[in-house]
Design a protein around this motif. Structure first.
Motif, PDB file in Angstrom:
ATOM      1  N   LYS A   1       4.800  -3.539  -3.526  1.00  0.00           N
ATOM      2  CA  LYS A   1       5.299  -3.046  -2.232  1.00  0.00           C
ATOM      3  C   LYS A   1       4.284  -3.270  -1.113  1.00  0.00           C
ATOM      4  O   LYS A   1       4.410  -2.721  -0.028  1.00  0.00           O
ATOM      5  CB  LYS A   1       5.651  -1.566  -2.359  1.00  0.00           C
ATOM      6  CG  LYS A   1       6.897  -1.313  -3.177  1.00  0.00           C
ATOM      7  CD  LYS A   1       8.126  -1.677  -2.394  1.00  0.00           C
ATOM      8  CE  LYS A   1       9.166  -2.371  -3.242  1.00  0.00           C
ATOM      9  NZ  LYS A   1      10.267  -2.918  -2.417  1.00  0.00           N
ATOM     10  N   SER A   2       3.232  -4.015  -1.414  1.00  0.00           N
ATOM     11  CA  SER A   2       2.212  -4.400  -0.424  1.00  0.00           C
ATOM     12  C   SER A   2       1.419  -3.237   0.150  1.00  0.00           C
ATOM     13  O   SER A   2       0.726  -3.385   1.146  1.00  0.00           O
ATOM     14  CB  SER A   2       2.824  -5.179   0.750  1.00  0.00           C
ATOM     15  OG  SER A   2       3.612  -6.216   0.299  1.00  0.00           O
ATOM     16  N   CYS A   3       1.519  -2.054  -0.444  1.00  0.00           N
ATOM     17  CA  CYS A   3       0.750  -0.914   0.053  1.00  0.00           C
ATOM     18  C   CYS A   3      -0.744  -1.236   0.033  1.00  0.00           C
ATOM     19  O   CYS A   3      -1.477  -0.866   0.938  1.00  0.00           O
ATOM     20  CB  CYS A   3       1.003   0.328  -0.786  1.00  0.00           C
ATOM     21  SG  CYS A   3       2.746   0.624  -1.144  1.00  0.00           S
ATOM     22  N   LEU A   4      -1.165  -1.971  -1.020  1.00  0.00           N
ATOM     23  CA  LEU A   4      -2.594  -2.224  -1.188  1.00  0.00           C
ATOM     24  C   LEU A   4      -3.140  -3.228  -0.171  1.00  0.00           C
ATOM     25  O   LEU A   4      -4.349  -3.360  -0.028  1.00  0.00           O
ATOM     26  CB  LEU A   4      -2.888  -2.720  -2.615  1.00  0.00           C
ATOM     27  CG  LEU A   4      -2.616  -1.702  -3.732  1.00  0.00           C
ATOM     28  CD1 LEU A   4      -2.941  -2.307  -5.090  1.00  0.00           C
ATOM     29  CD2 LEU A   4      -3.419  -0.426  -3.524  1.00  0.00           C
ATOM     30  N   SER A   5      -2.234  -3.895   0.548  1.00  0.00           N
ATOM     31  CA  SER A   5      -2.743  -4.792   1.583  1.00  0.00           C
ATOM     32  C   SER A   5      -3.338  -3.995   2.735  1.00  0.00           C
ATOM     33  O   SER A   5      -4.135  -4.504   3.507  1.00  0.00           O
ATOM     34  CB  SER A   5      -1.639  -5.734   2.079  1.00  0.00           C
ATOM     35  OG  SER A   5      -0.644  -5.021   2.748  1.00  0.00           O
ATOM     36  N   CYS A   6      -2.972  -2.723   2.843  1.00  0.00           N
ATOM     37  CA  CYS A   6      -3.500  -1.884   3.927  1.00  0.00           C
ATOM     38  C   CYS A   6      -4.249  -0.647   3.425  1.00  0.00           C
ATOM     39  O   CYS A   6      -4.981  -0.029   4.180  1.00  0.00           O
ATOM     40  CB  CYS A   6      -2.370  -1.411   4.844  1.00  0.00           C
ATOM     41  SG  CYS A   6      -1.615  -2.715   5.815  1.00  0.00           S
ATOM     42  N   HIS A   7      -3.989  -0.239   2.174  1.00  0.00           N
ATOM     43  CA  HIS A   7      -4.573   1.004   1.654  1.00  0.00           C
ATOM     44  C   HIS A   7      -5.368   0.757   0.376  1.00  0.00           C
ATOM     45  O   HIS A   7      -4.893   0.038  -0.498  1.00  0.00           O
ATOM     46  CB  HIS A   7      -3.473   2.021   1.280  1.00  0.00           C
ATOM     47  CG  HIS A   7      -2.667   2.505   2.437  1.00  0.00           C
ATOM     48  ND1 HIS A   7      -3.107   3.496   3.292  1.00  0.00           N
ATOM     49  CD2 HIS A   7      -1.435   2.161   2.874  1.00  0.00           C
ATOM     50  CE1 HIS A   7      -2.171   3.735   4.199  1.00  0.00           C
ATOM     51  NE2 HIS A   7      -1.141   2.940   3.983  1.00  0.00           N
ATOM     52  N   ALA A   8      -6.493   1.418   0.245  1.00  0.00           N
ATOM     53  CA  ALA A   8      -7.165   1.505  -1.047  1.00  0.00           C
ATOM     54  C   ALA A   8      -6.763   2.847  -1.663  1.00  0.00           C
ATOM     55  O   ALA A   8      -6.278   3.736  -0.973  1.00  0.00           O
ATOM     56  CB  ALA A   8      -8.673   1.441  -0.857  1.00  0.00           C
ATOM     57  N   VAL A   9      -6.902   2.965  -2.983  1.00  0.00           N
ATOM     58  CA  VAL A   9      -6.760   4.265  -3.637  1.00  0.00           C
ATOM     59  C   VAL A   9      -7.988   4.393  -4.527  1.00  0.00           C
ATOM     60  O   VAL A   9      -7.945   4.123  -5.719  1.00  0.00           O
ATOM     61  CB  VAL A   9      -5.462   4.366  -4.468  1.00  0.00           C
ATOM     62  CG1 VAL A   9      -5.208   5.812  -4.891  1.00  0.00           C
ATOM     63  CG2 VAL A   9      -4.264   3.842  -3.693  1.00  0.00           C
ATOM     64  N   SER A  10      -9.089   4.821  -3.931  1.00  0.00           N
ATOM     65  CA  SER A  10     -10.382   4.738  -4.618  1.00  0.00           C
ATOM     66  C   SER A  10     -10.437   5.609  -5.868  1.00  0.00           C
ATOM     67  O   SER A  10     -11.068   5.240  -6.842  1.00  0.00           O
ATOM     68  CB  SER A  10     -11.516   5.097  -3.654  1.00  0.00           C
ATOM     69  OG  SER A  10     -11.292   6.360  -3.094  1.00  0.00           O
ATOM     70  N   SER A  11      -9.722   6.744  -5.869  1.00  0.00           N
ATOM     71  CA  SER A  11      -9.798   7.604  -7.046  1.00  0.00           C
ATOM     72  C   SER A  11      -9.166   6.945  -8.272  1.00  0.00           C
ATOM     73  O   SER A  11      -9.449   7.322  -9.394  1.00  0.00           O
ATOM     74  CB  SER A  11      -9.126   8.952  -6.763  1.00  0.00           C
ATOM     75  OG  SER A  11      -7.751   8.776  -6.586  1.00  0.00           O
ATOM     76  N   LEU A  12      -8.300   5.951  -8.046  1.00  0.00           N
ATOM     77  CA  LEU A  12      -7.719   5.217  -9.171  1.00  0.00           C
ATOM     78  C   LEU A  12      -8.431   3.886  -9.378  1.00  0.00           C
ATOM     79  O   LEU A  12      -8.009   3.056 -10.181  1.00  0.00           O
ATOM     80  CB  LEU A  12      -6.221   4.960  -8.924  1.00  0.00           C
ATOM     81  CG  LEU A  12      -5.310   6.176  -8.797  1.00  0.00           C
ATOM     82  CD1 LEU A  12      -3.886   5.732  -8.473  1.00  0.00           C
ATOM     83  CD2 LEU A  12      -5.327   7.004 -10.073  1.00  0.00           C
ATOM     84  N   GLY A  13      -9.491   3.669  -8.602  1.00  0.00           N
ATOM     85  CA  GLY A  13     -10.224   2.417  -8.712  1.00  0.00           C
ATOM     86  C   GLY A  13      -9.476   1.241  -8.116  1.00  0.00           C
ATOM     87  O   GLY A  13      -9.743   0.104  -8.478  1.00  0.00           O
ATOM     88  N   LEU A  14      -8.526   1.517  -7.210  1.00  0.00           N
ATOM     89  CA  LEU A  14      -7.764   0.430  -6.613  1.00  0.00           C
ATOM     90  C   LEU A  14      -8.359   0.044  -5.266  1.00  0.00           C
ATOM     91  O   LEU A  14      -8.417   0.858  -4.347  1.00  0.00           O
ATOM     92  CB  LEU A  14      -6.294   0.845  -6.419  1.00  0.00           C
ATOM     93  CG  LEU A  14      -5.505   1.182  -7.675  1.00  0.00           C
ATOM     94  CD1 LEU A  14      -4.099   1.635  -7.300  1.00  0.00           C
ATOM     95  CD2 LEU A  14      -5.439  -0.010  -8.614  1.00  0.00           C
ATOM     96  N   GLU A  15      -8.786  -1.206  -5.200  1.00  0.00           N
ATOM     97  CA  GLU A  15      -9.284  -1.691  -3.920  1.00  0.00           C
ATOM     98  C   GLU A  15      -8.104  -2.134  -3.077  1.00  0.00           C
ATOM     99  O   GLU A  15      -7.066  -2.498  -3.603  1.00  0.00           O
ATOM    100  CB  GLU A  15     -10.223  -2.881  -4.158  1.00  0.00           C
ATOM    101  CG  GLU A  15     -11.552  -2.458  -4.728  1.00  0.00           C
ATOM    102  CD  GLU A  15     -12.435  -3.671  -5.006  1.00  0.00           C
ATOM    103  OE1 GLU A  15     -12.140  -4.745  -4.476  1.00  0.00           O
ATOM    104  OE2 GLU A  15     -13.405  -3.497  -5.755  1.00  0.00           O
ATOM    105  N   GLY A  16      -8.275  -2.080  -1.778  1.00  0.00           N
ATOM    106  CA  GLY A  16      -7.184  -2.516  -0.903  1.00  0.00           C
ATOM    107  C   GLY A  16      -7.687  -2.701   0.501  1.00  0.00           C
ATOM    108  O   GLY A  16      -8.880  -2.554   0.765  1.00  0.00           O
ATOM    109  N   GLY A  17      -6.759  -3.015   1.394  1.00  0.00           N
ATOM    110  CA  GLY A  17      -7.124  -3.213   2.792  1.00  0.00           C
ATOM    111  C   GLY A  17      -7.566  -1.907   3.425  1.00  0.00           C
ATOM    112  O   GLY A  17      -7.337  -0.822   2.871  1.00  0.00           O
ATOM    113  N   ASN A  18      -8.227  -1.999   4.574  1.00  0.00           N
ATOM    114  CA  ASN A  18      -8.619  -0.755   5.239  1.00  0.00           C
ATOM    115  C   ASN A  18      -7.928  -0.544   6.582  1.00  0.00           C
ATOM    116  O   ASN A  18      -8.424   0.149   7.447  1.00  0.00           O
ATOM    117  CB  ASN A  18     -10.143  -0.654   5.379  1.00  0.00           C
ATOM    118  CG  ASN A  18     -10.750  -1.934   5.936  1.00  0.00           C
ATOM    119  OD1 ASN A  18     -10.026  -2.750   6.525  1.00  0.00           O
ATOM    120  ND2 ASN A  18     -12.032  -2.106   5.782  1.00  0.00           N
TER     121      ASN A  18
END
Ligand code: HEC
Length: 142
Positions: A66-83
């Motif tokens: 869903k492209s969420c990670l292109s703008c968001h990281a979820v650091s507690s799950l170890g997911l890197e993403g856009g800022n």
């Protein structure tokens, strides 16, 4: 005078025939372009497949598709993403205090500018919202 008129008509006929050939040639060119453009599309597909093979664990894959990670990281799950957007690690518990609605409503009809256009452009189904909710709930518990 008479021959001038004849030349005029001849020129007209020639121009017409020329135009006819020009257009028929154009058509064949078009189909040729269409045929040859098939391979770049397939190449595009391949690179998209590669992109989807990024190392996001299957249970969090929804955020990737869903492209969420292109703008968001979820650091507690170890997911890197856009800022472009905030880290979503605590979004599940923070959302009500921040935006005054629960996460499910927010993902259905966001109250903020950027997310409104994101969701408007690509709405989430109820199933998808549920899946995202579960992931972000897990994230906020870590
Ligand atoms: C184009 C970039 C972009 C994409 C794609 C995007 N977001 Fe956002 N998101 C933002 C921005 C920027 C904000 C900050 C609020 C605003 O301006 O809308 C935000 C805010 C949020 C918030 C509120 C968090 C907070 O602390 O305010 C949540 C939850 C959220 N996004 C979830 C998602 C989910 C889930 C997806 C995927 C379906 C997604 N976002 C896709 C940019 C994006």
């Amino acid at each position: 005078m008479k021959s001038n008129g004849l030349i005029f008509i001849l020129a007209f006929v020639l121009a017409f025939a020329g135009g006819y050939f020009f257009f028929t040639n154009d058509k064949t060119n078009d189909t040729q372009i269409k045929e040859s453009s098939e391979s770049p599309t397939e190449a595009g597909k391949e690179s998209k497949d590669e992109k989807e093979q990024t190392s996001v664990p299957a249970e969090y894959e929804i955020l990737n598709t869903k492209s969420c990670l292109s703008c968001h990281a979820v650091s507690s799950l170890g997911l890197e993403g856009g800022n472009t957007g905030p880290d979503l690690s605590n979004a599940y518990s923070d959302i009500e205090g921040k935006h005054g609605i629960d996460l499910n409503s927010f993902l259905q009809k966001p109250t903020s500018a950027v997310m409104s256009s994101v969701i408007e452009g690509s709405p989430l189904s109820a199933d998808e919202r549920e899946e995202i909710l579960e992931v972000l709930k897990k994230a906020s518990e870590k």
